[in-house]
Motif scaffolding. Structure first.
Motif, PDB file in Angstrom:
ATOM      1  N   GLY A  45       0.782  -1.232   0.000  1.00  0.00           N
ATOM      2  CA  GLY A  45       0.000   0.000   0.000  1.00  0.00           C
ATOM      3  C   GLY A  45       0.813   1.282   0.000  1.00  0.00           C
ATOM      4  O   GLY A  45       0.264   2.353   0.282  1.00  0.00           O
ATOM      5  N   LEU A  46       2.088   1.206  -0.297  1.00  0.00           N
ATOM      6  CA  LEU A  46       2.904   2.416  -0.394  1.00  0.00           C
ATOM      7  C   LEU A  46       2.263   3.380  -1.394  1.00  0.00           C
ATOM      8  O   LEU A  46       1.923   2.970  -2.511  1.00  0.00           O
ATOM      9  CB  LEU A  46       4.317   2.051  -0.871  1.00  0.00           C
ATOM     10  N   PRO A  47       2.055   4.644  -1.016  1.00  0.00           N
ATOM     11  CA  PRO A  47       1.398   5.572  -1.948  1.00  0.00           C
ATOM     12  C   PRO A  47       2.246   5.827  -3.187  1.00  0.00           C
ATOM     13  O   PRO A  47       3.438   6.120  -3.085  1.00  0.00           O
ATOM     14  CB  PRO A  47       1.224   6.850  -1.118  1.00  0.00           C
ATOM     15  N   HIS A  48       1.627   5.671  -4.343  1.00  0.00           N
ATOM     16  CA  HIS A  48       2.319   5.891  -5.611  1.00  0.00           C
ATOM     17  C   HIS A  48       1.291   6.205  -6.684  1.00  0.00           C
ATOM     18  O   HIS A  48       0.091   6.080  -6.471  1.00  0.00           O
ATOM     19  CB  HIS A  48       3.126   4.658  -6.011  1.00  0.00           C
ATOM     20  N   ASP A  64       6.308   9.924   5.030  1.00  0.00           N
ATOM     21  CA  ASP A  64       5.226   9.866   6.026  1.00  0.00           C
ATOM     22  C   ASP A  64       4.698   8.439   6.171  1.00  0.00           C
ATOM     23  O   ASP A  64       4.460   7.969   7.285  1.00  0.00           O
ATOM     24  CB  ASP A  64       4.082  10.807   5.634  1.00  0.00           C
ATOM     25  N   TRP A  65       4.511   7.750   5.049  1.00  0.00           N
ATOM     26  CA  TRP A  65       3.991   6.381   5.074  1.00  0.00           C
ATOM     27  C   TRP A  65       4.956   5.456   5.813  1.00  0.00           C
ATOM     28  O   TRP A  65       4.540   4.653   6.642  1.00  0.00           O
ATOM     29  CB  TRP A  65       3.753   5.890   3.648  1.00  0.00           C
ATOM     30  N   LEU A  66       6.245   5.590   5.521  1.00  0.00           N
ATOM     31  CA  LEU A  66       7.244   4.748   6.192  1.00  0.00           C
ATOM     32  C   LEU A  66       7.284   5.050   7.685  1.00  0.00           C
ATOM     33  O   LEU A  66       7.384   4.126   8.502  1.00  0.00           O
ATOM     34  CB  LEU A  66       8.620   4.959   5.568  1.00  0.00           C
ATOM     35  N   ASP A  67       7.208   6.339   8.056  1.00  0.00           N
ATOM     36  CA  ASP A  67       7.217   6.706   9.477  1.00  0.00           C
ATOM     37  C   ASP A  67       6.028   6.093  10.210  1.00  0.00           C
ATOM     38  O   ASP A  67       6.177   5.544  11.298  1.00  0.00           O
ATOM     39  CB  ASP A  67       7.195   8.220   9.642  1.00  0.00           C
ATOM     40  N   LYS A  68       4.847   6.194   9.609  1.00  0.00           N
ATOM     41  CA  LYS A  68       3.643   5.625  10.247  1.00  0.00           C
ATOM     42  C   LYS A  68       3.721   4.110  10.317  1.00  0.00           C
ATOM     43  O   LYS A  68       3.343   3.500  11.318  1.00  0.00           O
ATOM     44  CB  LYS A  68       2.391   6.046   9.469  1.00  0.00           C
ATOM     45  N   ARG A  69       4.192   3.509   9.267  1.00  0.00           N
ATOM     46  CA  ARG A  69       4.199   2.049   9.175  1.00  0.00           C
ATOM     47  C   ARG A  69       5.226   1.423  10.107  1.00  0.00           C
ATOM     48  O   ARG A  69       4.976   0.373  10.686  1.00  0.00           O
ATOM     49  CB  ARG A  69       4.515   1.641   7.741  1.00  0.00           C
ATOM     50  N   TYR A  70       6.395   2.034  10.244  1.00  0.00           N
ATOM     51  CA  TYR A  70       7.482   1.414  10.976  1.00  0.00           C
ATOM     52  C   TYR A  70       7.817   2.077  12.305  1.00  0.00           C
ATOM     53  O   TYR A  70       8.683   1.611  13.005  1.00  0.00           O
ATOM     54  CB  TYR A  70       8.730   1.343  10.084  1.00  0.00           C
ATOM     55  N   SER A  71       7.123   3.161  12.676  1.00  0.00           N
ATOM     56  CA  SER A  71       7.424   3.799  13.965  1.00  0.00           C
ATOM     57  C   SER A  71       7.020   2.891  15.132  1.00  0.00           C
ATOM     58  O   SER A  71       7.693   2.848  16.134  1.00  0.00           O
ATOM     59  CB  SER A  71       6.739   5.153  14.068  1.00  0.00           C
ATOM     60  N   ALA A  72       5.922   2.141  14.991  1.00  0.00           N
ATOM     61  CA  ALA A  72       5.496   1.215  16.054  1.00  0.00           C
ATOM     62  C   ALA A  72       6.477   0.051  16.162  1.00  0.00           C
ATOM     63  O   ALA A  72       6.732  -0.443  17.260  1.00  0.00           O
ATOM     64  CB  ALA A  72       4.092   0.699  15.777  1.00  0.00           C
ATOM     65  N   ASP A  73       7.047  -0.367  15.031  1.00  0.00           N
ATOM     66  CA  ASP A  73       8.005  -1.474  15.049  1.00  0.00           C
ATOM     67  C   ASP A  73       9.317  -1.073  15.690  1.00  0.00           C
ATOM     68  O   ASP A  73      10.016  -1.905  16.252  1.00  0.00           O
ATOM     69  CB  ASP A  73       8.287  -1.971  13.620  1.00  0.00           C
ATOM     70  N   ALA A  74       9.647   0.210  15.594  1.00  0.00           N
ATOM     71  CA  ALA A  74      10.936   0.684  16.118  1.00  0.00           C
ATOM     72  C   ALA A  74      10.929   0.745  17.646  1.00  0.00           C
ATOM     73  O   ALA A  74      11.966   0.671  18.270  1.00  0.00           O
ATOM     74  CB  ALA A  74      11.260   2.052  15.540  1.00  0.00           C
TER      75      ALA A  74
END
Length: 75
Positions: A45-48, A64-74
């Motif tokens: 679902g990466l915006p493109h 923004d998408w990467l930050d939202k997607r992986y901030s919880a994993d970090a």
């Protein structure tokens, strides 16, 4: 007497300034990772935008998408 009934429609500034969309190769240069990694993110679902049979990306939306997607994993 002639009355000018034409109306001027002004769009918001963000609609008049086109964002620069980058191809996958440039996205790899900006953020790193392999083409395979990016294609997997697209399937997630990466915006493109598909343009001329190619994927184009807005680097700000991707960040923004990467930050939202992986901030919880970090954490």
């Amino acid at each position: 007497r002639c009355v000018n009934t034409a109306q001027v429609i002004r769009f918001p500034v963000e609609r008049t300034q086109a964002k620069r969309l980058v191809p996958l190769k440039e996205l790899r240069d900006l953020f790193g990772y392999s083409e395979r990694w990016w294609r997997h993110r697209i399937s997630e679902g990466l915006p493109h935008r598909a343009w001329g049979g190619q994927h184009r990306f807005d680097p700000d939306e991707v960040r923004d998408w990467l930050d939202k997607r992986y901030s919880a994993d970090a954490s």
